[in-house]
Design an enzyme around this catalytic site. Structure first.
Site, short mmCIF file in Angstrom:
data_model
loop_
_atom_site.label_atom_id
_atom_site.label_comp_id
_atom_site.label_asym_id
_atom_site.label_seq_id
_atom_site.Cartn_x
_atom_site.Cartn_y
_atom_site.Cartn_z
N ASP A 16 -0.42 8.51 2.39
CA ASP A 16 0.72 7.61 2.57
C ASP A 16 0.30 6.45 3.47
O ASP A 16 -0.36 6.65 4.51
CB ASP A 16 1.89 8.37 3.20
CG ASP A 16 3.14 7.50 3.30
OD1 ASP A 16 3.86 7.42 2.30
OD2 ASP A 16 3.39 6.92 4.37
N ASN A 67 6.37 -4.78 4.09
CA ASN A 67 7.22 -5.40 3.07
C ASN A 67 8.31 -6.27 3.70
O ASN A 67 8.58 -7.39 3.26
CB ASN A 67 7.86 -4.33 2.19
CG ASN A 67 6.99 -3.97 0.99
OD1 ASN A 67 6.14 -4.74 0.59
ND2 ASN A 67 7.21 -2.80 0.44
N HIS A 101 7.28 -8.52 -0.48
CA HIS A 101 6.72 -7.55 -1.42
C HIS A 101 5.37 -7.97 -2.00
O HIS A 101 4.53 -7.10 -2.27
CB HIS A 101 7.72 -7.29 -2.55
CG HIS A 101 8.90 -6.49 -2.10
ND1 HIS A 101 8.86 -5.12 -1.94
CD2 HIS A 101 10.16 -6.86 -1.75
CE1 HIS A 101 10.04 -4.68 -1.53
NE2 HIS A 101 10.85 -5.73 -1.40
N ASP A 132 2.24 -5.47 -2.24
CA ASP A 132 1.46 -5.20 -3.45
C ASP A 132 -0.02 -5.44 -3.21
O ASP A 132 -0.88 -4.69 -3.71
CB ASP A 132 1.94 -6.10 -4.59
CG ASP A 132 3.32 -5.71 -5.10
OD1 ASP A 132 3.79 -4.61 -4.74
OD2 ASP A 132 3.93 -6.51 -5.85
N GLU A 165 4.27 3.88 -2.00
CA GLU A 165 3.04 3.68 -1.23
C GLU A 165 2.25 4.98 -1.06
O GLU A 165 1.36 5.06 -0.22
CB GLU A 165 3.37 3.09 0.15
CG GLU A 165 4.07 4.04 1.11
CD GLU A 165 5.59 4.03 0.95
OE1 GLU A 165 6.26 4.43 1.91
OE2 GLU A 165 6.09 3.63 -0.12
N ARG A 168 -13.62 10.85 5.91
CA ARG A 168 -14.34 9.64 5.50
C ARG A 168 -13.36 8.55 5.06
O ARG A 168 -13.50 7.38 5.43
CB ARG A 168 -15.30 9.97 4.37
CG ARG A 168 -16.00 8.76 3.79
CD ARG A 168 -16.90 9.15 2.63
NE ARG A 168 -17.39 7.98 1.91
CZ ARG A 168 -18.11 8.02 0.82
NH1 ARG A 168 -18.45 9.19 0.30
NH2 ARG A 168 -18.51 6.91 0.22
#
Length: 384
Positions: A250, A258, A263, A267, A294, A314
């Site tokens: 997440d 946003n 937005h 994106d 997301e 990693r």
């Protein structure tokens, strides 16, 4: 000096193959425009000669359509579906947009046919896995019942007084038990070999995935493709004890990005992160998907808990190093990761739920971290 004619003679078949592959040879003195038209004609002829059945038409009908379009462009004959005309059409009346539309339609038909065939093949393969899984489970139960009876028989014989009978029966029990054990070993080896073959076929089919399985923004797999892959991975684990790990990822504070920058900025962040995920998880069994909004999901086959943890660490470090330039500003990105190795008894729902619970804990305890669920031991395979 005598010539060896067999050494220099080309068969009719070889000559015809050269014609198919290269078409009529173009002289250098021919006008470039005519060369281009001739090349298109050769292309259409080859497409027709090597056509195959699709859902709408069979190969013969397709070949005839390509032949008619070729003759229309090269010789001025009427386009397919048009009324006959005794006079060849001049070049400016030949239907170039029509041939482009025909070819595009045909390629879409071929793609639908290939996609449908691949889907059907995958269903057959996974039906085989399900059936084999059930057969092995039933066979295991039979062996368990037989061994229970043998144990009971041993107890009964031990209480008998006839020494010779006792010795013979115990010998038979030992032989039967050894036979069952040998049969199990042979079955397990066979299943392992079959598993490797099926996994290889699964990877090849996945490489031929349809466009409909991709998320349009990130170009990663979409949720439907993820659900299918996770179910198949669980089948492989159930049948062959192949280890696997599930990560849910997440983006931290994505709503703030946003709200503050719009937005389009959000994106852009998702696209950059998607690219990094694709560069991080490059093993043959790795599967990366956009889970929703997301959130991203990664399935690692042939990865135990330690290997999954190492890959998650990693990824976490790589993302910390990202600086995303947007409208003259730089966004410092971090992520939270929930990690869940597959465990015996997992269903798709419980496996996702364990990873989701770990992700929630990572976000609750400060974000920019990994939380892994407790793992029940199973077959262990570490990555090189």
């Amino acid at each position: 000096m005598a010539w060896n004619m067999n050494a220099v003679r080309k068969t009719d078949e070889n000559i015809e193959q050269e014609k198919i592959e290269s078409g009529p040879r173009l002289e250098m003195s021919v006008d470039p425009g005519e060369q281009a038209i001739e090349t298109v004609g050769v292309f259409l002829r080859n497409m027709g000669q090597f056509s195959f059945d699709v859902l709408e038409d069979d190969a013969e009908v397709i070949a005839e359509k390509f032949d008619l379009w070729q003759k229309h462009l090269l010789m001025g004959l009427p386009r397919p579906g048009a009324d006959p005309d005794p006079q060849p059409l001049p070049m400016d009346r030949r239907d170039w947009p029509g041939v482009r539309q025909f070819f595009a339609h045909h390629r879409r038909s071929e793609k639908r046919y290939v996609d449908t065939s691949m889907t059907d093949m995958k269903r057959v393969i996974w039906a085989l896995i399900n059936g084999l899984n059930r057969a092995v489970s039933q066979d295991s139960q039979i062996d368990k019942d037989v061994l229970t009876e043998l144990t009971r028989l041993q107890a009964m014989v031990q209480s008998a007084s006839l020494v010779d009978i006792k010795r013979e029966v115990l010998s038979a029990v030992s032989k039967i038990g050894s036979a069952i054990e040998d049969r199990q070993k042979e079955q397990q080896e066979y299943i392992r070999q079959l598993g490797r073959q099926l996994e290889s076929m699964s990877d090849q089919l996945r490489e031929a995935r349809a466009e409909s399985t991709l998320d349009p923004l990130t170009r990663l797999h979409n949720r439907k493709a993820f659900d299918d892959y996770l179910a198949h991975t669980l089948e492989l684990f159930s049948l062959f004890s192949y280890p696997a790990c599930l990560m849910l990822v997440d983006v931290d504070h994505f709503k703030t990005i946003n709200d503050r920058m719009g937005h389009p900025a959000g994106d852009a962040v998702l696209r950059v992160l998607s690219d990094r995920l694709g560069r991080t998880f490059v093993m043959k069994g790795d599967f990366v998907a956009r889970y929703g909004g997301e959130e991203f999901a990664i399935v690692l086959r042939q990865a135990d808990a330690d290997a999954g943890r190492a890959m998650a660490e990693r990824l976490l470090a790589d993302v910390r190093g990202l600086r995303i330039p947007i409208e003259g500003q730089e966004i410092d990105l971090t992520i939270s990761i929930g990690l869940a190795p597959v465990s015996p008894g997992d269903s798709v729902q419980t496996w996702i739920a364990r990873a989701d619970s770990a992700l929630y804990e990572a976000k609750r305890t400060g974000r920019d971290r990994i939380v892994a669920t407790k793992h029940q031991p199973n077959a262990s395979v570490s990555r090189a």
